[in-house]
Motif scaffolding. Structure first.
Motif, PDB file in Angstrom:
ATOM      1  N   ARG A   1      46.959  51.133  36.466  1.00 55.81           N
ATOM      2  CA  ARG A   1      47.823  50.837  37.612  1.00 55.81           C
ATOM      3  C   ARG A   1      48.855  49.773  37.255  1.00 55.81           C
ATOM      4  O   ARG A   1      50.034  49.883  37.614  1.00 55.81           O
ATOM      5  CB  ARG A   1      46.969  50.363  38.796  1.00 55.81           C
ATOM      6  N   TYR A   2      48.431  48.747  36.537  1.00 58.23           N
ATOM      7  CA  TYR A   2      49.344  47.639  36.226  1.00 58.23           C
ATOM      8  C   TYR A   2      50.337  47.975  35.115  1.00 58.23           C
ATOM      9  O   TYR A   2      51.423  47.393  35.058  1.00 58.23           O
ATOM     10  CB  TYR A   2      48.542  46.392  35.847  1.00 58.23           C
ATOM     11  N   PHE A   3      49.986  48.900  34.234  1.00 59.00           N
ATOM     12  CA  PHE A   3      50.854  49.163  33.082  1.00 59.00           C
ATOM     13  C   PHE A   3      51.504  50.543  33.138  1.00 59.00           C
ATOM     14  O   PHE A   3      52.081  50.986  32.142  1.00 59.00           O
ATOM     15  CB  PHE A   3      50.059  49.020  31.781  1.00 59.00           C
ATOM     16  N   ALA A   4      51.459  51.184  34.295  1.00 59.40           N
ATOM     17  CA  ALA A   4      51.978  52.552  34.404  1.00 59.40           C
ATOM     18  C   ALA A   4      53.442  52.654  33.983  1.00 59.40           C
ATOM     19  O   ALA A   4      53.841  53.619  33.331  1.00 59.40           O
ATOM     20  CB  ALA A   4      51.797  53.067  35.831  1.00 59.40           C
ATOM     21  N   GLY A   5      54.259  51.687  34.314  1.00 60.31           N
ATOM     22  CA  GLY A   5      55.672  51.770  33.957  1.00 60.31           C
ATOM     23  C   GLY A   5      56.119  50.665  33.038  1.00 60.31           C
ATOM     24  O   GLY A   5      57.313  50.333  32.984  1.00 60.31           O
ATOM     25  N   PHE A   6      55.193  50.098  32.292  1.00 60.94           N
ATOM     26  CA  PHE A   6      55.502  48.873  31.534  1.00 60.94           C
ATOM     27  C   PHE A   6      56.441  49.115  30.353  1.00 60.94           C
ATOM     28  O   PHE A   6      57.250  48.266  30.010  1.00 60.94           O
ATOM     29  CB  PHE A   6      54.211  48.228  31.039  1.00 60.94           C
ATOM     30  N   GLY A   7      56.343  50.249  29.703  1.00 58.03           N
ATOM     31  CA  GLY A   7      57.173  50.477  28.517  1.00 58.03           C
ATOM     32  C   GLY A   7      56.367  50.809  27.285  1.00 58.03           C
ATOM     33  O   GLY A   7      56.936  51.187  26.250  1.00 58.03           O
ATOM     34  N   VAL A   8      55.060  50.683  27.374  1.00 59.91           N
ATOM     35  CA  VAL A   8      54.154  51.139  26.313  1.00 59.91           C
ATOM     36  C   VAL A   8      53.320  52.258  26.926  1.00 59.91           C
ATOM     37  O   VAL A   8      52.578  52.019  27.877  1.00 59.91           O
ATOM     38  CB  VAL A   8      53.242  50.012  25.803  1.00 59.91           C
ATOM     39  N   PRO A   9      53.453  53.486  26.439  1.00 59.08           N
ATOM     40  CA  PRO A   9      52.752  54.623  27.072  1.00 59.08           C
ATOM     41  C   PRO A   9      51.254  54.375  27.196  1.00 59.08           C
ATOM     42  O   PRO A   9      50.606  53.874  26.275  1.00 59.08           O
ATOM     43  CB  PRO A   9      53.053  55.791  26.121  1.00 59.08           C
ATOM     44  N   LEU A  10      50.710  54.748  28.347  1.00 64.91           N
ATOM     45  CA  LEU A  10      49.288  54.519  28.592  1.00 64.91           C
ATOM     46  C   LEU A  10      48.404  55.244  27.583  1.00 64.91           C
ATOM     47  O   LEU A  10      47.323  54.746  27.231  1.00 64.91           O
ATOM     48  CB  LEU A  10      48.920  54.964  30.011  1.00 64.91           C
ATOM     49  N   GLU A  11      48.852  56.410  27.081  1.00 72.13           N
ATOM     50  CA  GLU A  11      48.018  57.123  26.119  1.00 72.13           C
ATOM     51  C   GLU A  11      47.882  56.349  24.805  1.00 72.13           C
ATOM     52  O   GLU A  11      46.977  56.599  24.014  1.00 72.13           O
ATOM     53  CB  GLU A  11      48.569  58.521  25.839  1.00 72.13           C
ATOM     54  N   HIS A  12      48.786  55.377  24.571  1.00 70.79           N
ATOM     55  CA  HIS A  12      48.674  54.505  23.400  1.00 70.79           C
ATOM     56  C   HIS A  12      48.017  53.173  23.755  1.00 70.79           C
ATOM     57  O   HIS A  12      47.282  52.606  22.946  1.00 70.79           O
ATOM     58  CB  HIS A  12      50.046  54.240  22.793  1.00 70.79           C
ATOM     59  N   LEU A  13      48.305  52.677  24.951  1.00 68.29           N
ATOM     60  CA  LEU A  13      47.778  51.374  25.350  1.00 68.29           C
ATOM     61  C   LEU A  13      46.268  51.408  25.586  1.00 68.29           C
ATOM     62  O   LEU A  13      45.527  50.549  25.097  1.00 68.29           O
ATOM     63  CB  LEU A  13      48.493  50.898  26.623  1.00 68.29           C
ATOM     64  N   ILE A  14      45.795  52.400  26.323  1.00 71.61           N
ATOM     65  CA  ILE A  14      44.382  52.437  26.708  1.00 71.61           C
ATOM     66  C   ILE A  14      43.448  52.453  25.500  1.00 71.61           C
ATOM     67  O   ILE A  14      42.427  51.740  25.485  1.00 71.61           O
ATOM     68  CB  ILE A  14      44.095  53.628  27.640  1.00 71.61           C
ATOM     69  N   PRO A  15      43.743  53.212  24.438  1.00 68.84           N
ATOM     70  CA  PRO A  15      42.835  53.181  23.276  1.00 68.84           C
ATOM     71  C   PRO A  15      42.702  51.809  22.611  1.00 68.84           C
ATOM     72  O   PRO A  15      41.711  51.563  21.922  1.00 68.84           O
ATOM     73  CB  PRO A  15      43.458  54.201  22.310  1.00 68.84           C
ATOM     74  N   LEU A  16      43.678  50.936  22.807  1.00 73.54           N
ATOM     75  CA  LEU A  16      43.566  49.600  22.208  1.00 73.54           C
ATOM     76  C   LEU A  16      42.354  48.844  22.749  1.00 73.54           C
ATOM     77  O   LEU A  16      41.729  48.063  22.039  1.00 73.54           O
ATOM     78  CB  LEU A  16      44.843  48.786  22.485  1.00 73.54           C
ATOM     79  N   GLY A  17      42.010  49.077  24.010  1.00 70.02           N
ATOM     80  CA  GLY A  17      40.888  48.380  24.612  1.00 70.02           C
ATOM     81  C   GLY A  17      39.664  49.242  24.803  1.00 70.02           C
ATOM     82  O   GLY A  17      38.762  48.885  25.568  1.00 70.02           O
ATOM     83  N   ALA A  18      39.621  50.381  24.131  1.00 74.09           N
ATOM     84  CA  ALA A  18      38.514  51.318  24.323  1.00 74.09           C
ATOM     85  C   ALA A  18      37.196  50.728  23.849  1.00 74.09           C
ATOM     86  O   ALA A  18      37.137  49.970  22.879  1.00 74.09           O
ATOM     87  CB  ALA A  18      38.799  52.618  23.575  1.00 74.09           C
TER      88      ALA A  18
END
Length: 832
Positions: free
Chosen positions: A319-336
């Protein structure tokens, strides 16, 4: 105004001459203001200042102190000798900083460590820039109710009354940094600058008019609020911190940092923001930007247990990073992590940092085990998390009288300017009588402080003046004094000493060889379990039979801590091993000649030497926690009764406990240099910052061409790794009965479909074999390419037979690139 210049540089917090000068402004006011020069300068009368301006001795003294500060800020120090390979600037992110009690932006060890890191960097000339948050209510001020329950008070801090300056644009307007939030909202923040010697500390403040009420409260308290609140804080620290850093560097002409150091996972979003910057400014893909960012990032973990890691719901991150500029499909795996519904900040820190470390040798081992799932297929020993043992800032924590006596001098020169650790052999020139006299004086100073605080605490808990007379005679400057002060989570076991109350009472009240205990610590406001432990301790200490020998003092902060470190003879630490990451409070006691009585955890596990204190035996194999507490508490009582107390009270014909004093001398000489924060920061510079700067420069060369190439190479390796196979291994040369001193010739057939030999390194791994055919004490040697046939490759190596007993070997294949900091970095390995 010279006085204002001195006040606004926090070097005064560890520089005695500057503090003496402030005290001379008005000694009574200095005491009333609690040693806060900002308050003193704001309240000292104009008439007093006018008188001092005509006092030639004071003016000369002021001039000397200002000149000394100028020289400190401009003269070259150790770092300036390193040359061009050293980074021009380093950013250091932390959720808390403990510089001085006058700037209460810390809760415990993490913040104090961060503050000492900045101070030591300043002393060494390291071009560090600190990034944090300015909490308008700090952590909390601690009190006690009549029944001993912890009470929290949150004072409102006005930045205009703190030693900080607002970062402003050339037109005088405040610099404002912004962080996007969901639903089109924006979080704005001002940037306050605290000057810590040569180091600038930038603190972001959301309590400004540009924000809506919810956003204004983001920087209200340290470690407060719900998950949304904490996430907004960490976004401001990481994303806002990078943006504040960019503004600061542009305004001041400071070189942009080449290295970014995240002190714990709270600061992880700084890497995400830098990835966004590179994708937007240089057109890099996410993978390419990730390589550039990782190369210059250092991550330090202080957490020995998974429960101590910040973990957010994945849905909240989305929700917080939906439009941030780093695609969620790349961001979410960083904290998996194992739980797909969670986003793990420590995991993100490790994935964004090419170099990572724990904060003691033992904690490095614990961390490699705790995070080993991020490197599947590797033994724990191969997990790429190193360790740099914490240190403490000696000028902040050492009693002035000990420094003046020469306890931190070395015949080999200034320890801050030497590469290797030296001994403080200056202490050998001090007689036993002098050392003992200083230690007794410091103990007496602590006793006076304990009496003062006991009286204040009793009155605050509802006692009348007629009921607090006993505090005037509480404690004794000639009694063995033991200190225990730290945060109060359950694993630190505040109440372990109460396991056998009658035995403790007997120690406290012994007619000939009594003991006295000074205890302090804060529990997190939401931790009722910790508050119950404090209440138990307070109830015991309230007993009129022992209250003159044991005290729990509320309000633990830097100001109180100094008295404890100066005056305690013994520093007690009894955590559940191995849950203490480092435990720097014992280091501060050691710098003052205090002897540690501690479980072998954290730093004490590696630097206990049998002469600097006592190691409490642990019951590591005991599964029942109650039974374990029983065993280890008994060990404490027995050590006190059989070794610690007799040695303290055993005196020679001059009334000096000579064997005790020799342990004090040994601690000052040998342990003192090891625990210095300057040693720690030198380690960070040489082992992490300089290599990270080199990697970052390589990645950025030619418009980030190496980052693009490395990203493409990694993608190709990941895609094709599953097809790699060690098809066959054979050994020759040992005969039927291998003997020590002979060798084995290994030859391995390795299939590398789609990859070249240059893409991998093939290793022979050998060592001791256990009953389950597992390899231990493993040594590796590289194997050399012999010849190839299509995707089939043959590698050879010679393995020496160096040890007796069961011996085994295997062959493994790992990715290989000049840009890897560690062979295990990609988490890929194929074994025979």
């Amino acid at each position: 105004m010279p006085l204002a210049q001195l006040v606004m540089n926090l070097r005064w917090s560890w520089h005695p001459d500057t503090r003496d000068l402030f005290e001379a402004l008005d000694p009574d006011l200095w005491r009333t203001c609690g040693g806060d020069p900002v308050k003193v300068l704001g309240e000292v009368s104009a008439a007093r200042l006018a008188t001092l301006a005509k006092d030639r001795r004071f003016v000369r003294r002021l001039s000397d102190v200002v000149e000394d500060l100028d020289e400190y800020l401009t003269a070259p120090h150790w770092y300036q000798s390193l040359g061009a390979e050293a980074p021009a600037s380093i950013a250091y992110f932390s959720a808390e900083f403990g510089i001085t009690e006058v700037l209460p932006q810390y809760s415990g060890g993490l913040g104090i460590l961060a503050g000492d890191h900045l101070k030591a960097a300043s002393d060494l000339g390291v071009p560090l820039i600190g990034l944090g948050l300015l909490y308008r209510a700090g952590y909390f001020e601690q009190g006690l109710s009549a029944d001993g329950w912890q009470l929290e008070h949150y004072p409102a801090l006005d930045p205009h009354g703190l030693p900080v300056k607002l970062l402003r644009q050339p037109d005088g307007s405040a610099v404002v940094v912004s962080v996007p939030l969901p639903e089109g909202r924006t979080l704005h923040a001002h940037v306050w600058r605290a000057q810590v010697g040569r180091v600038s500390l930038l603190l972001l403040d959301s309590d400004i008019e540009e924000n809506a009420p919810t956003e204004r409260g983001v920087t209200d308290r340290l470690y407060g609020g719900d998950e949304d609140h904490r996430l907004r804080q960490e976004m401001l620290l990481g994303i806002g911190g990078v943006r504040a850093l960019r503004a600061y560097c542009q305004l001041t002409g400071t070189p942009a940092p080449e290295v970014f150091h995240a002190n714990e996972g709270h600061a992880g979003f700084q890497g995400v923001e830098r990835i966004r910057e590179l994708t937007e400014s240089h057109g890099l893909s996410f993978g390419e930007a990730l390589q550039a960012v990782r190369a210059g990032t250092v991550f330090t973990t202080h957490t020995p247990v998974p429960a101590g890691i910040d973990r957010f719901p994945r849905a909240l991150i989305e929700r917080y990073f939906a439009g941030f500029g780093v695609p969620l499909e790349h961001l979410i795996p960083l904290g998996a992590e194992d739980d797909p519904a969670k986003f793990n900040m420590a995991h993100m820190g490790l994935r964004l940092g090419q170099r990572a470390n724990g904060v003691s040798r033992l904690h490095g081992e614990v961390s490699r085990g705790m995070f080993s799932d991020l490197w599947p297929g590797f033994d724990e020993a191969d997990v790429p998390i190193g360790s740099i043992t914490n240190g403490v800032h000696a000028p902040t924590w050492t009693a002035r009288e000990l420094v003046d006596l020469g306890t931190q001098s070395s015949s080999l020169g200034d320890p801050n300017e030497r590469e290797e650790t030296t001994s403080f052999d200056g202490v050998d020139r001090i007689s036993a009588g002098e050392l003992w006299s200083i230690r007794r004086m410091l103990r007496g100073r602590l006793v006076e402080e304990v009496r003062r605080r006991l009286r204040e605490t009793a009155l605050s808990r509802g006692a009348t003046e007629a009921e607090v007379g006993w505090t005037d005679a509480a404690f004794d400057p000639d009694v063995l004094t033991i200190g225990f002060a730290r945060r109060v989570p359950s694993y630190k076991r505040l109440t372990l000493m109460l396991r056998d109350p009658e035995r403790l009472k007997a120690l406290l009240l012994d007619a000939d060889r009594p003991v006295q205990l000074v205890i302090a610590g804060k529990s997190h406001p939401a931790d009722d379990g910790g508050k119950q432990l404090i209440q138990q301790m307070v109830k015991f200490a309230d007993d009129p039979a022992v209250r003159h020998r044991i005290a729990f003092l509320p309000g633990y902060d830097i100001g109180m801590a100094r008295y404890l470190y100066w005056g305690c003879d013994v520093w007690l630490n009894n955590p559940l091993r191995p849950l203490e990451a480092c435990g720097t409070s014992g280091m501060k006691a050691a710098l003052n000649g205090g002897l540690n009585l501690s479980i072998r955890d954290g730093w004490w596990d590696e630097w206990f030497d049998g002469q600097n204190g006592w190691a409490i035996p642990t019951a590591d194999g005991v599964a029942d926690p109650d039974r374990r507490d029983e065993v280890e508490a008994r060990a404490i009582y027995e050590l006190l009764g059989s070794q610690v107390i007799p040695r303290f009270y055993e005196t020679d014909r001059d009334g000096i406990p000579s064997r005790w004093v020799e342990m004090v001398r040994h601690t000052l000489r040998e342990t003192g240099p090891k625990v210095l924060a300057t040693r720690m920061v030198r380690d960070y510079v040489q082992r992490l910052y300089v290599p990270a700067a080199g990697s970052a420069r390589v990645m950025a060369d030619g418009g980030y061409a190496p980052a693009r190439e490395e990203s493409a190479w990694r993608a190709r390796v990941h895609e094709r790794w599953g097809a790699i196979r060690v098809a066959h291994v054979e050994a020759t040369g040992a005969g039927d009965t291998p003997e020590i001193g002979t060798t084995l010739a290994l030859r391995a057939e390795v299939e590398l479909p789609g990859l070249a030999p240059a893409d991998v390194q093939v290793q022979a791994a050998y060592g001791r074999v256990d009953d389950a055919d597992g390899l231990h004490d493993v040594t590796t040697v590289p194997m050399t390419l012999e010849h190839a046939d299509g995707s089939r490759h043959w590698f050879t190596a010679t393995v020496p037979l160096e040890r007796t007993g069961a011996f085994g070997y295997t062959v493994r294949v790992l990715p290989d690139s000049a840009h890897l900091a560690d062979p295990a970095e990609l988490g890929l390995v194929t074994s025979a």
